[in-house]
Design an enzyme around this catalytic site. Structure first.
Site, PDB file in Angstrom:
ATOM      1  N   HIS A  34      13.919   0.426   4.022  1.00  0.00           N
ATOM      2  CA  HIS A  34      13.383   1.562   3.271  1.00  0.00           C
ATOM      3  C   HIS A  34      11.861   1.554   3.443  1.00  0.00           C
ATOM      4  O   HIS A  34      11.328   0.643   4.104  1.00  0.00           O
ATOM      5  CB  HIS A  34      13.814   1.466   1.800  1.00  0.00           C
ATOM      6  CG  HIS A  34      13.502   0.142   1.145  1.00  0.00           C
ATOM      7  ND1 HIS A  34      12.213  -0.314   0.972  1.00  0.00           N
ATOM      8  CD2 HIS A  34      14.316  -0.832   0.666  1.00  0.00           C
ATOM      9  CE1 HIS A  34      12.241  -1.489   0.390  1.00  0.00           C
ATOM     10  NE2 HIS A  34      13.494  -1.846   0.202  1.00  0.00           N
ATOM     11  N   HIS A  37       9.979  -1.847   3.330  1.00  0.00           N
ATOM     12  CA  HIS A  37      10.028  -2.644   4.564  1.00  0.00           C
ATOM     13  C   HIS A  37       9.117  -2.021   5.627  1.00  0.00           C
ATOM     14  O   HIS A  37       8.398  -2.730   6.339  1.00  0.00           O
ATOM     15  CB  HIS A  37      11.443  -2.665   5.145  1.00  0.00           C
ATOM     16  CG  HIS A  37      12.486  -3.296   4.267  1.00  0.00           C
ATOM     17  ND1 HIS A  37      13.478  -2.567   3.665  1.00  0.00           N
ATOM     18  CD2 HIS A  37      12.683  -4.583   3.894  1.00  0.00           C
ATOM     19  CE1 HIS A  37      14.268  -3.374   2.971  1.00  0.00           C
ATOM     20  NE2 HIS A  37      13.797  -4.608   3.082  1.00  0.00           N
ATOM     21  N   GLN A  61      21.152 -17.572   0.365  1.00  0.00           N
ATOM     22  CA  GLN A  61      20.358 -17.196  -0.812  1.00  0.00           C
ATOM     23  C   GLN A  61      21.155 -16.404  -1.849  1.00  0.00           C
ATOM     24  O   GLN A  61      20.600 -15.948  -2.834  1.00  0.00           O
ATOM     25  CB  GLN A  61      19.093 -16.444  -0.388  1.00  0.00           C
ATOM     26  CG  GLN A  61      19.315 -15.047   0.149  1.00  0.00           C
ATOM     27  CD  GLN A  61      18.027 -14.465   0.709  1.00  0.00           C
ATOM     28  OE1 GLN A  61      17.508 -14.952   1.699  1.00  0.00           O
ATOM     29  NE2 GLN A  61      17.494 -13.443   0.055  1.00  0.00           N
ATOM     30  N   GLY A 147       6.398  -8.801   1.070  1.00  0.00           N
ATOM     31  CA  GLY A 147       6.084  -7.767   0.088  1.00  0.00           C
ATOM     32  C   GLY A 147       5.797  -8.357  -1.288  1.00  0.00           C
ATOM     33  O   GLY A 147       6.462  -9.298  -1.712  1.00  0.00           O
ATOM     34  N   GLN A 148       4.829  -7.763  -1.954  1.00  0.00           N
ATOM     35  CA  GLN A 148       4.487  -8.169  -3.329  1.00  0.00           C
ATOM     36  C   GLN A 148       5.646  -7.883  -4.288  1.00  0.00           C
ATOM     37  O   GLN A 148       5.765  -8.490  -5.340  1.00  0.00           O
ATOM     38  CB  GLN A 148       3.217  -7.426  -3.775  1.00  0.00           C
ATOM     39  CG  GLN A 148       2.761  -7.692  -5.190  1.00  0.00           C
ATOM     40  CD  GLN A 148       2.433  -9.164  -5.434  1.00  0.00           C
ATOM     41  OE1 GLN A 148       2.000  -9.880  -4.528  1.00  0.00           O
ATOM     42  NE2 GLN A 148       2.644  -9.626  -6.661  1.00  0.00           N
ATOM     43  N   GLN A 153       8.929 -14.950  -4.534  1.00  0.00           N
ATOM     44  CA  GLN A 153       9.244 -15.312  -3.144  1.00  0.00           C
ATOM     45  C   GLN A 153       7.959 -15.497  -2.338  1.00  0.00           C
ATOM     46  O   GLN A 153       7.818 -16.460  -1.578  1.00  0.00           O
ATOM     47  CB  GLN A 153      10.109 -14.200  -2.538  1.00  0.00           C
ATOM     48  CG  GLN A 153      10.325 -14.303  -1.057  1.00  0.00           C
ATOM     49  CD  GLN A 153      11.369 -13.300  -0.599  1.00  0.00           C
ATOM     50  OE1 GLN A 153      12.545 -13.476  -0.869  1.00  0.00           O
ATOM     51  NE2 GLN A 153      10.965 -12.242   0.073  1.00  0.00           N
ATOM     52  N   MET A 184      10.835   0.464  -4.597  1.00  0.00           N
ATOM     53  CA  MET A 184      11.909   0.620  -3.608  1.00  0.00           C
ATOM     54  C   MET A 184      12.610  -0.710  -3.429  1.00  0.00           C
ATOM     55  O   MET A 184      11.966  -1.757  -3.375  1.00  0.00           O
ATOM     56  CB  MET A 184      11.308   1.053  -2.279  1.00  0.00           C
ATOM     57  CG  MET A 184      10.556   2.344  -2.403  1.00  0.00           C
ATOM     58  SD  MET A 184      11.171   3.489  -1.215  1.00  0.00           S
ATOM     59  CE  MET A 184      10.218   4.935  -1.631  1.00  0.00           C
ATOM     60  N   SER A 185      13.928  -0.647  -3.337  1.00  0.00           N
ATOM     61  CA  SER A 185      14.723  -1.865  -3.159  1.00  0.00           C
ATOM     62  C   SER A 185      16.059  -1.478  -2.554  1.00  0.00           C
ATOM     63  O   SER A 185      16.622  -0.424  -2.892  1.00  0.00           O
ATOM     64  CB  SER A 185      14.944  -2.533  -4.521  1.00  0.00           C
ATOM     65  OG  SER A 185      16.016  -3.447  -4.438  1.00  0.00           O
ATOM     66  N   SER A 186      16.562  -2.332  -1.694  1.00  0.00           N
ATOM     67  CA  SER A 186      17.884  -2.057  -1.107  1.00  0.00           C
ATOM     68  C   SER A 186      18.927  -2.001  -2.214  1.00  0.00           C
ATOM     69  O   SER A 186      19.939  -1.317  -2.095  1.00  0.00           O
ATOM     70  CB  SER A 186      18.248  -3.151  -0.108  1.00  0.00           C
ATOM     71  OG  SER A 186      17.196  -3.328   0.809  1.00  0.00           O
TER      72      SER A 186
END
Ligand code: AMP
Length: 279
Positions: A34, A37, A61, A147-148, A153, A184-186
């Site tokens: 998205h 990324h 994970q 990504g922040q 992570q 935004m997130s999968s």
């Protein structure tokens, strides 16, 4: 754009490029790409001669009750997006090649891996650190892009890179949001329309923390309690954690005296979403 499944082949190719003086920017992902990324890929493209993106849904994970099987896998679209973003190489390994029979070496970033998201998702960051260590050994990039959005992570990977002397620079890019503010997130794909509405509470909660802190609030217990109140007004929303921390080492702060990281994890129905803000 080359698609490579074999780690040895990718490693040989990239080592040859490095030897000829080319810089390599690397963006590890689990696919379902998205604009979040893509912002990392664009930065990697701006900074480097060669851009490598990995797409690997890392089983190590995911907990036994987590969403490994239902995680979105729109590979054709992902590859089209990579091509459009002028990615040079996509690394597409399968689980058997990354974790062959007998695999038993893991990277555990102590202290940082068992708190916050790690407390709710035992073993999650062990899986993340292990796969990123493997990917860094295979790709040997000049710069690693993270990504922040996944603040913990990023802190853990920075720590691992420093502790284990990986010869790579780490760049953490800002969180990309929808117009509504939703990060935004999968995993947003799991949300129903109504849940999407509820999910806006994450960004609102972070903004409330920002307003309070910018307005002079210092006591983090009080700040967190105000944020909790706001979130708890919503039905079908359950707080996992809210934390105000030092952004470098994730140590909880009693009082805000300078910059800080406010992070939270919230269940919207069955979907667990995370978000954070640097203040
Ligand atoms: P994932 O595919 O979820 O493992 O994410 C791959 C990389 O993209 C990680 O470094 C994430 O932090 C980053 N990322 C995911 N969502 C966003 C976002 N909304 N904004 C910026 N970076 C993101």
């Amino acid at each position: 754009m080359k698609i490579i499944r074999d780690p040895g082949r990718l490693n040989r190719l990239l080592k040859a490029l490095s030897r000829s003086g080319k810089s390599i920017g690397f963006v590890p992902t689990m696919g379902a790409l998205h604009p979040g990324h893509l912002s990392l890929i664009k930065q990697a493209r701006r900074d480097n001669d060669t851009v490598v993106v990995s797409i690997f849904i890392n089983p190590a994970q995911f907990g036994p009750k987590e969403d490994l099987n239902k995680y979105p896998r729109p590979l054709k679209n992902d590859l089209a997006l990579c091509r459009k973003a002028r990615v040079d190489l996509v690394f597409l390994p399968d689980s058997e090649i990354m974790y062959p029979e007998g695999f038993c070496t893991f990277v555990h970033v102590e202290k940082l891996a068992n708190i916050l998201c790690g407390a709710t998702r035992p073993g999650h960051f062990r899986g993340v650190a292990t796969v990123v260590a493997k990917l860094l050994n295979i790709v040997v990039p000049s710069v690693l892009y993270l990504g922040q959005k996944d603040a913990q992570q990023a802190v853990i990977i920075r720590r691992m890179v420093s502790d284990l002397n990986f010869p790579v620079k780490v760049k953490v890019m800002p969180t990309v949001r929808e117009k509504s503010g939703l990060a935004m997130s999968s995993r947003n794909a799991y949300l129903s329309e109504q849940e999407r509405g509820n999910a806006l509470v994450l960004f609102r909660a972070l903004n409330l923390a920002k307003v309070l802190i910018r307005g002079g609030a210092k006591d983090t217990v009080r700040i967190i309690s105000r944020v909790k109140q706001l979130i708890n007004k919503h039905k079908n929303v359950k707080i996992d954690y809210i934390a105000v921390m030092d952004s470098m080492n994730l140590k909880p702060l009693k009082r805000v005296t300078g910059n800080c990281l406010v992070a939270l994890a919230v269940y919207i129905g069955k979907t667990r979403l995370i978000d954070n803000i640097l203040i």
